[in-house]
Scaffold this active site. Structure first.
Site, PDB file in Angstrom:
ATOM      1  N   ARG A 120      -5.392 -10.675   4.302  1.00  0.00           N
ATOM      2  CA  ARG A 120      -6.445 -10.008   3.537  1.00  0.00           C
ATOM      3  C   ARG A 120      -7.634 -10.922   3.296  1.00  0.00           C
ATOM      4  NH1 ARG A 120      -6.760  -5.378   0.583  1.00  0.00           N
ATOM      5  NH2 ARG A 120      -4.579  -4.885   1.008  1.00  0.00           N
TER       6      ARG A 120
ATOM      7  N   GLU B 221       2.317  -7.828   2.603  1.00  0.00           N
ATOM      8  CA  GLU B 221       2.299  -6.534   1.916  1.00  0.00           C
ATOM      9  C   GLU B 221       3.218  -5.556   2.632  1.00  0.00           C
ATOM     10  OE1 GLU B 221      -1.608  -5.072   1.101  1.00  0.00           O
ATOM     11  OE2 GLU B 221      -2.424  -7.073   0.716  1.00  0.00           O
TER      12      GLU B 221
ATOM     13  N   GLU C 150      -8.103   1.090   4.960  1.00  0.00           N
ATOM     14  CA  GLU C 150      -8.510  -0.049   4.148  1.00  0.00           C
ATOM     15  C   GLU C 150      -8.936  -1.221   5.024  1.00  0.00           C
ATOM     16  OE1 GLU C 150      -7.285  -2.675   0.264  1.00  0.00           O
ATOM     17  OE2 GLU C 150      -5.745  -1.443   1.222  1.00  0.00           O
TER      18      GLU C 150
ATOM     19  N   ASP D 192     -18.052   3.041   6.101  1.00  0.00           N
ATOM     20  CA  ASP D 192     -19.210   2.994   5.205  1.00  0.00           C
ATOM     21  C   ASP D 192     -20.266   2.089   5.830  1.00  0.00           C
ATOM     22  OD1 ASP D 192     -20.880   3.249   3.068  1.00  0.00           O
ATOM     23  OD2 ASP D 192     -19.844   1.763   1.831  1.00  0.00           O
TER      24      ASP D 192
ATOM     25  N   HIS E 277      -0.602   8.157  -1.857  1.00  0.00           N
ATOM     26  CA  HIS E 277      -0.299   7.862  -0.461  1.00  0.00           C
ATOM     27  C   HIS E 277      -1.565   8.192   0.333  1.00  0.00           C
ATOM     28  CE1 HIS E 277       3.833   7.162  -1.389  1.00  0.00           C
ATOM     29  NE2 HIS E 277       4.078   8.409  -1.770  1.00  0.00           N
TER      30      HIS E 277
ATOM     31  N   CYS F 118      -2.356   7.655   3.275  1.00  0.00           N
ATOM     32  CA  CYS F 118      -2.134   8.129   4.648  1.00  0.00           C
ATOM     33  C   CYS F 118      -2.131   9.652   4.699  1.00  0.00           C
ATOM     34  CB  CYS F 118      -0.805   7.612   5.189  1.00  0.00           C
ATOM     35  SG  CYS F 118      -0.607   5.822   5.045  1.00  0.00           S
TER      36      CYS F 118
END
Length: 857
Positions: free
Chosen positions: A511, A544, A555, A612, A823, A825
């Site tokens: 990350r 994770e 993400e 974005d 969730h 997904c």
């Protein structure tokens, strides 16, 4: 007197040929009443009449049943005077007009003058049956329509002159009589064409493609329709004639190749489509569907000529044509129950109307504001091919569209692309048919699109009629099938060659080092085997437990975009006024970094993720193969655009007042000025009133193309590594690609509420659900974006708006202090049944504000 007598004799020969003497047993071979006489059109009759006059041929006396009627034929006077020269008293009454019902039976084509004259006769008797019969006969025959409403034919005049030249012994008066007689008869005078120089031109620049010449006088046709369609009985004649005409025309085009033999056959479609009542209910049942089927059989050159012709019409005419075909499609769709068993693709009327609408679509593009000269050059180096065999090749089949997506044949014939049009005559949105999109089974349609059989029609071949949501679904199927294909190939190789099974594009990233880890991995894949980029993306964050079913990828893309467009990195410049990013021409990053950014953008589309990103529209136009021009500066570099616009509009002396040259300056990352000559020796070439347009064009070319050429080519190359075999460019326009990548900026939470489903014991009337939506609607814009990010993994609405999101709110136990979870997904929000609205709001705000990462619940 001699001239008048000659004129009278020629007219008698002419009427003898066209009407006959009335004696059914007539033995004169040059008489229309003779049993063996072969009918001829009126132009041929005019020429024959001259020959008979010169040869002093036999002239029949009118049969008693014909006396008093011959002169009622409209050809008796080009001016339409109703003089009954064969009558002894010359007066017109109802009794005299009775035979007119029969007199028009040999009239095989129409002109504007003929129509008005017959209409005048019918108006006086209040009996329109002669006109109705003529319309029924002419408009039901393709051969008659081809000859009708033609402009003055020069060849007919030459034929008349050649006939006159044969008889050099005739005196001057007789020669003048011969040439003048063409006015009295049906040979059309030049004056008749003076009011119609061709189709009316709209406000467009299609003149650069050259005007399209057709033999039919379109303005005359429009005037005739305006006069006649107000009469219900006459309108019915047009309707019935079209029903009879269409199957014959379809047969001619399908089996007899009539257009190749006579290009004027196109006049049939030009004339019929000028009928402004075609979209009325009476036509939609039978007449218009049959006519559309016939039009869809036109060969490609004819379709292209029709598109070019219609492109010369104005916006109002184009809109009328669009409405005609759209009305038929909509009427058919809502009148039938289409389903997966009864596909709309199999409805001949809808398919034919869609094919006809395509002609109008390209006419709309051609007639709009075109930019055909500014096209990007292809990349110097081809995108590397995968060393692996494709699934199709393993199975012994040649891969379809290996070099990229298909191109529409009509587009190729016209030499035009939709992206060449800056502003069409009417908005592209008017070509979208929403009822059709609602009933279209996209999985079946996509199958027909890929198979490309003539027996099955795919609406993806006419993407203009599909809305972005439907097209995005087609693209989704294409991407998924390609992913499955790559997965099967990997499985085959693992079996045959013992290679390790790797069916996904796996990215394992930290990350805190997401850019370094992702770009290094993607660079290795791009170098070793670019085909792996077409596998399904599977992202794992180190340390994770999130399993990537779509949410982890969302993400990942968000984090990558945040890092890439960080202004501290310096790969892109940021405009505070427009809130948009642009390529930094003096960036220290190498081309490989921009290539990898393009790959990320392509992967987002390929894996159906919204990013974005904030690019000006010119970036998407350039991705579609267009160059940036002065007009693109308006949204990409608005301050520069306004300055150059002021320069173009300046009314004073540019050279003396502004003192600028063809040398411009820029600043690098450290604020140091960089000079650039737009032309060789530009610092010595002043900008004047005469050359300022050139200066502006070169300035825009430099800012949008040359200065960022290396960076953008690398960026586009990476993008095409993922999308080169996708139908992306075929289906979407530049503004739609932006919507595809960035999603919609309009967040309609009412639409989200209406489309949300409930599970675990909740329903839309549950007390907590009502409190939940009242709370969400009270959020500010930023809080709403955080909520979307928390629930779906992105703060943008998908293509089609939030109503297409299909969020689910499920019960997650009774009242407790647990935070809501999600969730991403599957767009599922797990909501405990909080006891109060205040507690609900407090828990929800805390969850959406501090949510980050994927951990155990």
């Amino acid at each position: 007197m001699k001239r008048a007598a000659a004129k009278h004799l020629i007219e008698r020969y002419y009427h003898q040929l066209t009407e006959g003497c009335g004696n059914e047993a007539c033995t004169n071979e040059a008489c229309g009443s003779s049993p063996g006489f072969q009918r001829m059109d009126n132009n041929a009759a005019a020429i024959k009449a001259l020959e008979l006059y010169k040869n002093n041929a036999k002239l029949c006396d009118p049969h008693p049943s014909k006396k008093g009627a011959s002169s009622a034929f409209p050809e008796n006077s080009a001016k339409g005077a109703h003089n009954f020269s064969a009558c002894s008293n010359g007066k017109m009454n109802h009794k005299d007009l009775q035979p007119t019902r029969e007199d028009f039976r040999d009239l095989n084509y129409l002109t504007e003058e003929k129509v008005y004259e017959i209409l005048s006769l019918c108006s006086e008797t209040e009996d329109y049956s002669p006109l109705i019969r003529v319309i029924g006969r002419v408009f039901s025959s393709a051969e008659s329509l081809v000859q009708s409403f033609n402009k003055a034919k020069q060849h007919t005049k030459e034929e008349l002159k050649s006939l006159q030249a044969k008889d050099e012994d005739k005196d001057e008066d007789e020669k003048e009589t011969a040439s003048g007689s063409s006015t009295a008869m049906e040979v059309e005078p030049e004056a008749s064409a003076s009011s119609a120089d061709g189709p009316s031109h709209g406000e467009n620049n299609v003149q650069m493609l050259g005007p399209v010449e057709v033999s039919v006088d379109i303005d005359a046709v429009r005037r005739v329709y305006d006069r006649l369609l107000s009469n219900e009985k006459i309108e019915a004649a047009f309707l019935n004639a079209l029903v009879y005409l269409s199957p014959n025309v379809e047969c001619d085009l399908t089996y007899h190749n009539v257009y190749a033999a006579d290009p004027n056959y196109l006049n049939v479609f030009i004339i019929v489509m000028e009928n402004s009542n075609l979209h009325s209910p009476e036509y939609l049942e039978i007449a218009l569907p049959q006519f559309c089927k016939a039009m869809s059989k036109l060969p490609l050159p004819a379709l292209a000529k029709l598109a070019r012709l219609w492109s010369q019409y104005g916006a109002d005419q184009i809109r009328r044509l669009v409405e005609t075909f759209q009305q038929l499609i909509t009427y058919t769709v809502i009148s039938n129950e289409f389903s997966s068993e009864n596909l709309v693709n199999e409805d001949d009327g809808v398919v034919a109307a869609t094919k006809c609408l395509k002609i109008v679509y390209y006419a709309n593009v051609l007639g709009g504001d075109l930019d055909m000269d500014h096209n990007e050059e292809e990349d110097d180096e081809p995108i590397p091919e995968s060393s692996e065999l494709t699934l199709q090749e393993l199975l012994g089949e040649e891969r379809r569209n290996k070099k990229g997506p298909r191109v529409d044949p009509l587009e190729t014939e016209l030499g035009i692309r939709a992206s060449d049009c800056r502003k069409p005559l009417i908005p592209f949105e008017e070509f979208v048919n929403e009822p059709l999109n609602d009933v279209l089974e996209m999985d079946k349609d996509y199958t027909f699109f890929k198979v490309e059989t003539e027996s099955k029609f795919s609406f993806m071949t006419c993407p203009f009629i599909l809305n972005p949501v439907t097209k995005n679904l087609g693209l989704y199927y294409d991407n998924r099938i390609r992913m499955y294909s790559e997965r099967r190939i990997t499985a085959l190789y693992s079996l045959v060659q013992g290679q390790q099974l790797n069916p996904y594009l796996r990215l394992k990233v930290r990350r805190d080092h997401v850019i370094d880890d992702a770009l290094v991995r993607l660079e290795m894949i791009a170098m070793e085997n670019p085909a792996d980029l077409k596998k399904q993306l599977y992202v794992e964050f180190e340390g994770e437990q999130g399993v990537d079913e779509g949410g982890v990828s969302k993400e990942f893309f968000q984090l990558v975009v945040e890092e890439i467009f960080n202004r501290d990195i310096g790969m892109f410049t940021y405009d505070e006024s427009t809130k948009l990013f642009w390529f930094n021409s003096s960036s220290f990053e190498n081309e490989g970094q921009f290539t990898l950014i393009g790959i990320v953008l392509g992967l987002a589309i390929y894996n159906n993720c919204i990013l974005d990103v904030h690019f000006p529209m010119v970036v998407y136009r350039k991705l579609m193969g267009k160059k940036g021009t002065f007009r693109d500066l308006a949204d990409s570099l608005p301050v520069l655009y306004q300055s150059l616009k002021d320069l173009l509009e300046y009314e004073g002396n540019v050279e003396e007042d502004m003192m600028i040259t063809f040398q411009i300056s820029q600043t690098d990352l450290f604020g140091n000025p960089l000079m650039y000559d737009l032309k060789e020796g530009g610092d010595k070439i002043p900008v004047t009133n005469e050359n300022r347009k050139e200066f502006v064009a070169l300035y825009a070319e430099y800012m949008l193309n040359k200065s960022v050429e290396k960076q953008f080519k690398a960026f586009r190359r990476g993008f095409h590594m993922v999308t080169n075999e996708s139908p992306l460019k075929y289906l979407f326009r530049p503004e739609e690609i932006e919507l595809l990548i960035c999603g919609s900026r309009n967040l309609d939470f009412q639409a989200l509420e209406d489309s949300t489903e409930y599970d675990g014991g909740y329903n839309k009337d549950s007390h907590i659900i009502r409190d939940f939506w009242e709370t969400v609607h009270s959020f500010g814009q930023e809080q709403k974006r955080l909520f979307l990010q928390f629930t779906t993994g992105t703060d943008r609405a998908p293509v089609g708006g939030l109503g297409k999101l299909k969020m689910i709110i499920a019960k997650n136990g009774p009242d407790s202090d647990r935070l809501p979870t999600s969730h991403t997904c599957f767009n599922v929000l797990l909501l405990p049944e909080y006891s109060t609205k205040e507690k609900l709001k407090e828990r929800l705000l805390k969850a959406i504000t501090y949510a980050k990462g994927f951990g155990m619940l």
